[in-house]
Design a protein around this motif. Sequence first.
Motif, PDB file in Angstrom:
ATOM      1  N   GLY A 104       0.806  -1.202   0.000  1.00 57.68           N
ATOM      2  CA  GLY A 104       0.000   0.000   0.000  1.00 57.68           C
ATOM      3  C   GLY A 104       0.840   1.252   0.000  1.00 57.68           C
ATOM      4  N   VAL A 105       0.177   2.380   0.158  1.00 58.95           N
ATOM      5  CA  VAL A 105       0.823   3.689   0.294  1.00 58.95           C
ATOM      6  C   VAL A 105       0.335   4.283   1.610  1.00 58.95           C
ATOM      7  CG1 VAL A 105       1.143   5.982  -0.683  1.00 58.95           C
ATOM      8  CG2 VAL A 105       0.898   4.014  -2.202  1.00 58.95           C
ATOM      9  N   SER A 106       1.273   4.763   2.425  1.00 58.30           N
ATOM     10  CA  SER A 106       0.959   5.294   3.753  1.00 58.30           C
ATOM     11  C   SER A 106       0.150   6.585   3.648  1.00 58.30           C
ATOM     12  CB  SER A 106       2.253   5.545   4.523  1.00 58.30           C
ATOM     13  OG  SER A 106       2.989   4.353   4.674  1.00 58.30           O
ATOM     14  N   PRO A 107      -0.514   6.993   4.740  1.00 54.37           N
ATOM     15  CA  PRO A 107      -1.367   8.191   4.706  1.00 54.37           C
ATOM     16  C   PRO A 107      -0.590   9.462   4.341  1.00 54.37           C
ATOM     17  CG  PRO A 107      -1.800   6.897   6.678  1.00 54.37           C
ATOM     18  CD  PRO A 107      -0.572   6.317   6.044  1.00 54.37           C
ATOM     19  N   ASN A 112      -9.229  10.460   5.546  1.00 54.72           N
ATOM     20  CA  ASN A 112      -9.172  11.161   6.837  1.00 54.72           C
ATOM     21  C   ASN A 112      -8.017  10.613   7.684  1.00 54.72           C
ATOM     22  OD1 ASN A 112     -11.425  12.687   6.099  1.00 54.72           O
ATOM     23  ND2 ASN A 112     -12.834  11.205   7.029  1.00 54.72           N
ATOM     24  N   ASP A 113      -7.621  11.413   8.672  1.00 51.69           N
ATOM     25  CA  ASP A 113      -6.490  11.039   9.527  1.00 51.69           C
ATOM     26  C   ASP A 113      -6.773   9.751  10.286  1.00 51.69           C
ATOM     27  OD1 ASP A 113      -3.887  11.684  10.109  1.00 51.69           O
ATOM     28  OD2 ASP A 113      -4.382  12.881  11.879  1.00 51.69           O
ATOM     29  N   SER A 114      -8.020   9.529  10.624  1.00 50.15           N
ATOM     30  CA  SER A 114      -8.392   8.328  11.369  1.00 50.15           C
ATOM     31  C   SER A 114      -8.678   7.137  10.461  1.00 50.15           C
ATOM     32  CB  SER A 114      -9.626   8.605  12.225  1.00 50.15           C
ATOM     33  OG  SER A 114     -10.722   8.981  11.402  1.00 50.15           O
ATOM     34  N   GLY A 115      -8.760   7.396   9.149  1.00 51.28           N
ATOM     35  CA  GLY A 115      -9.087   6.325   8.217  1.00 51.28           C
ATOM     36  C   GLY A 115     -10.489   5.796   8.379  1.00 51.28           C
ATOM     37  N   ASP A 116     -11.392   6.638   8.907  1.00 49.66           N
ATOM     38  CA  ASP A 116     -12.750   6.180   9.208  1.00 49.66           C
ATOM     39  C   ASP A 116     -13.639   6.082   7.977  1.00 49.66           C
ATOM     40  OD1 ASP A 116     -12.428   9.046   9.235  1.00 49.66           O
ATOM     41  OD2 ASP A 116     -14.502   9.196   9.928  1.00 49.66           O
ATOM     42  N   VAL A 173      -6.582  13.603   3.853  1.00 52.04           N
ATOM     43  CA  VAL A 173      -5.653  12.496   4.070  1.00 52.04           C
ATOM     44  C   VAL A 173      -6.173  11.272   3.333  1.00 52.04           C
ATOM     45  CG1 VAL A 173      -4.577  10.973   5.780  1.00 52.04           C
ATOM     46  CG2 VAL A 173      -4.957  13.386   6.321  1.00 52.04           C
ATOM     47  N   ARG A 174      -5.252  10.603   2.609  1.00 48.07           N
ATOM     48  CA  ARG A 174      -5.644   9.393   1.915  1.00 48.07           C
ATOM     49  C   ARG A 174      -4.530   8.341   2.046  1.00 48.07           C
ATOM     50  NH1 ARG A 174      -4.655  12.811  -2.536  1.00 48.07           N
ATOM     51  NH2 ARG A 174      -5.789  14.197  -1.118  1.00 48.07           N
ATOM     52  N   ALA A 175      -4.923   7.088   2.097  1.00 49.93           N
ATOM     53  CA  ALA A 175      -4.001   5.962   2.077  1.00 49.93           C
ATOM     54  C   ALA A 175      -4.645   4.889   1.225  1.00 49.93           C
ATOM     55  CB  ALA A 175      -3.727   5.443   3.484  1.00 49.93           C
ATOM     56  N   LEU A 176      -3.839   4.017   0.652  1.00 49.61           N
ATOM     57  CA  LEU A 176      -4.420   2.951  -0.158  1.00 49.61           C
ATOM     58  C   LEU A 176      -3.704   1.640   0.098  1.00 49.61           C
ATOM     59  CD1 LEU A 176      -2.582   2.179  -2.928  1.00 49.61           C
ATOM     60  CD2 LEU A 176      -3.294   4.490  -3.527  1.00 49.61           C
ATOM     61  N   PHE A 219       3.350  13.278   3.817  1.00 44.90           N
ATOM     62  CA  PHE A 219       3.056  12.085   4.595  1.00 44.90           C
ATOM     63  C   PHE A 219       2.897  12.455   6.062  1.00 44.90           C
ATOM     64  CE2 PHE A 219       4.354  10.128   0.706  1.00 44.90           C
ATOM     65  CZ  PHE A 219       3.703   8.898   0.688  1.00 44.90           C
ATOM     66  N   ARG A 220       2.071  11.691   6.766  1.00 50.18           N
ATOM     67  CA  ARG A 220       1.833  11.955   8.179  1.00 50.18           C
ATOM     68  C   ARG A 220       3.120  11.811   8.971  1.00 50.18           C
ATOM     69  NH1 ARG A 220      -0.936  15.102   7.920  1.00 50.18           N
ATOM     70  NH2 ARG A 220      -1.989  14.908   9.920  1.00 50.18           N
TER      71      ARG A 220
END
Length: 376
Positions: free
Chosen positions: A268-271, A292-296, A314-317, A341-342
């Motif tokens: 994956g790719v980090s937030p 989002n920062d929480s990944g909700d 914020v996005r991660a995949l 990145f975070r």
Amino acid sequence: MVRISQADAEARQVKRSDYQSCTVAFIDCKKPGSHLKQNYSIIGPGVTSSTEQVINLPEAHGFNIGAAAMPPGITNNLHIHFTAEVFMVYDGEYTFRWGPNGENEFIGRPGDILSVPTWIYRGFVNSGENEGWIFTTLGGDNTGGVIFHPDIIREAANYGLYLSKDNVLIDTTNGDPVPSKDQCIDPMSAQDVAKLRAYSPEEMRRRAVTADDRDYRPGFIDVGLDGCGAEIAPVIGHGISQNRDHIARINNPHGFSMEWLRVKPGQGVSPFTLDEKMVVIPRQSGVQISLNDSGDVSLDLGAWDTLSIPGGTVRALKNVGDEVVELLVIVSGDHQKRPKFRSHVIEAAHREGFVLDAQGYVAEAHLIPNYGMVAE
């Protein structure tokens, strides 16, 4: 940071099943051999001339994304664009033609990308055995429409079709009144056609990135972290890659950048955040996007879906499937993009020996000085 709700995120995911075609988008829609074209406007109107065209996501992005589907042998006739036009072949085989009479050719197959220069005539035909699919990206929010080849404009009148000076299709067989000559776009004169720049097949080949041309390399600061290491292959301009060795084959201004992102199963790719709007179009299914920062907020992307992510979110995949997934990444602007990145990702990367240099590219931490002479 810009938070996004689940409902808003889902509204920005245009699923493949949501695409709605228009068969009367252009003045050649009744010409035999062109009448079975299907035009799609996914983000922005593109260059459609039809008021019947459905636009999935009309919000301005700095570029437009559309698509075309055509049965074998069907042709999209010669026309001119004023802003960048990029073809991304996702299925089938297409022969792209250009020049005053379409005398030059390039054959595109799945995974191939071709950027055609502005102010030259271009068209394409489905030269494969099955109905194919092409995504298109056009520069700018206002593309300015198109100029069709003079022969096409003249022939269209035989089928009751005209193009107004506002680039709106007039269909007299559908009840529209026959327009006066002053109301219509004049066909380009032979003298003006002769002034258009000529592009050789060798020049056009340098504006193509085929599946075999891709230069995949690790793309981000999280390269050394568990479950990371996604790779990027640049296509157009300065994208989101943090690899200083990445150089896009196509570098003239388009108003957007374009890259392939390759993610292996479990990878994956980090937030991170990005100031600009970012669009992804996967070729295969299996990618999950967390927002989002929480990944909700979470979205599962299917093959050929189009997802628009707002700037500042914020996005991660992660590839949660069993196969390698390639995603086309399109970001507004011709400048170098700067993913942020975070902090916990940056700190973890530092422990693995990687930092970002002053230009935003990945470097080995032991090589970077602590430079304090900063202008204020």
